[in-house]
Structure formats: structure tokens, C-alpha cells
Design a protein around this motif. Sequence first.
Motif, PDB file in Angstrom:
ATOM      1  N   ARG A 158       0.836  -1.205   0.000  1.00  0.00           N
ATOM      2  CA  ARG A 158       0.000   0.000   0.000  1.00  0.00           C
ATOM      3  C   ARG A 158       0.873   1.258   0.000  1.00  0.00           C
ATOM      4  O   ARG A 158       0.593   2.222  -0.709  1.00  0.00           O
ATOM      5  N   ALA A 159       1.949   1.241   0.778  1.00  0.00           N
ATOM      6  CA  ALA A 159       2.868   2.389   0.813  1.00  0.00           C
ATOM      7  C   ALA A 159       3.558   2.577  -0.534  1.00  0.00           C
ATOM      8  O   ALA A 159       3.721   3.713  -1.013  1.00  0.00           O
ATOM      9  N   GLY A 160       3.947   1.476  -1.173  1.00  0.00           N
ATOM     10  CA  GLY A 160       4.575   1.555  -2.486  1.00  0.00           C
ATOM     11  C   GLY A 160       3.633   2.096  -3.542  1.00  0.00           C
ATOM     12  O   GLY A 160       4.023   2.892  -4.401  1.00  0.00           O
ATOM     13  N   ILE A 161       2.387   1.671  -3.461  1.00  0.00           N
ATOM     14  CA  ILE A 161       1.374   2.167  -4.402  1.00  0.00           C
ATOM     15  C   ILE A 161       1.148   3.661  -4.179  1.00  0.00           C
ATOM     16  O   ILE A 161       1.085   4.436  -5.138  1.00  0.00           O
ATOM     17  N   ALA A 162       1.052   4.066  -2.924  1.00  0.00           N
ATOM     18  CA  ALA A 162       0.849   5.484  -2.613  1.00  0.00           C
ATOM     19  C   ALA A 162       2.013   6.330  -3.143  1.00  0.00           C
ATOM     20  O   ALA A 162       1.800   7.402  -3.712  1.00  0.00           O
ATOM     21  N   GLU A 163       3.233   5.834  -2.975  1.00  0.00           N
ATOM     22  CA  GLU A 163       4.402   6.553  -3.477  1.00  0.00           C
ATOM     23  C   GLU A 163       4.382   6.638  -5.002  1.00  0.00           C
ATOM     24  O   GLU A 163       4.660   7.688  -5.578  1.00  0.00           O
ATOM     25  N   PHE A 164       4.014   5.538  -5.644  1.00  0.00           N
ATOM     26  CA  PHE A 164       3.925   5.520  -7.098  1.00  0.00           C
ATOM     27  C   PHE A 164       2.891   6.525  -7.592  1.00  0.00           C
ATOM     28  O   PHE A 164       3.141   7.277  -8.539  1.00  0.00           O
ATOM     29  N   ILE A 165       1.742   6.557  -6.939  1.00  0.00           N
ATOM     30  CA  ILE A 165       0.686   7.506  -7.312  1.00  0.00           C
ATOM     31  C   ILE A 165       1.185   8.938  -7.157  1.00  0.00           C
ATOM     32  O   ILE A 165       0.968   9.780  -8.029  1.00  0.00           O
TER      33      ILE A 165
END
Length: 82
Positions: free
Chosen positions: A28-35
Motif C-alpha cells: 500500500r505504501a509503495g502504491i501510494a508513493e507511485f501515485i
Amino acid sequence: MDLRPIINEIASQSDDFLDGVTDRKEARAGIAEFITMEYPQLNPADRKTVSDHVMAMLEDESFFNGGYAGHSFDDESEAEEE
């Protein structure tokens, strides 16, 4: 704004930027950073929507089955209670 193309794009790239990740919180943190990096124009509510949908897609694709049992069930416990 139709977020489906963004959700699909992020989900299709998740194997690359989440390589080796089996923990749901870390994903979830990786996705948030990617976004944040790729779609800075999205407002916080849209970012959350995109993140939630990408996580759901990863769950549907059994993305997190690579970890050991009991690896991280924090996100799952909410879904099971519904």
C-alpha cells in the motif's frame, strides 16, 4: 474523473515496482508513493480510491500469496468483518 485507466495502469506495473513485496502495508505504501510520483494531479480522495482499487486487484490476482502464513492480515481483517 474516470480513474479506471490510472488504476489499470498502476496494477499492470505493480509487478515491477512491488517486486518482492508480500506485506500488504508495504505494498500500500509503495502504491501510494507511485501515485504521488506518477499522478501528482490527483487529489487525496482520488489517490485513496486508486490505491484501494489497485490493492483489491492485487488481492484478486493472489499477489500476496508469496508470503508465509500470518504475514500481515491488518488489511484483511477489515474485509472479513464486512
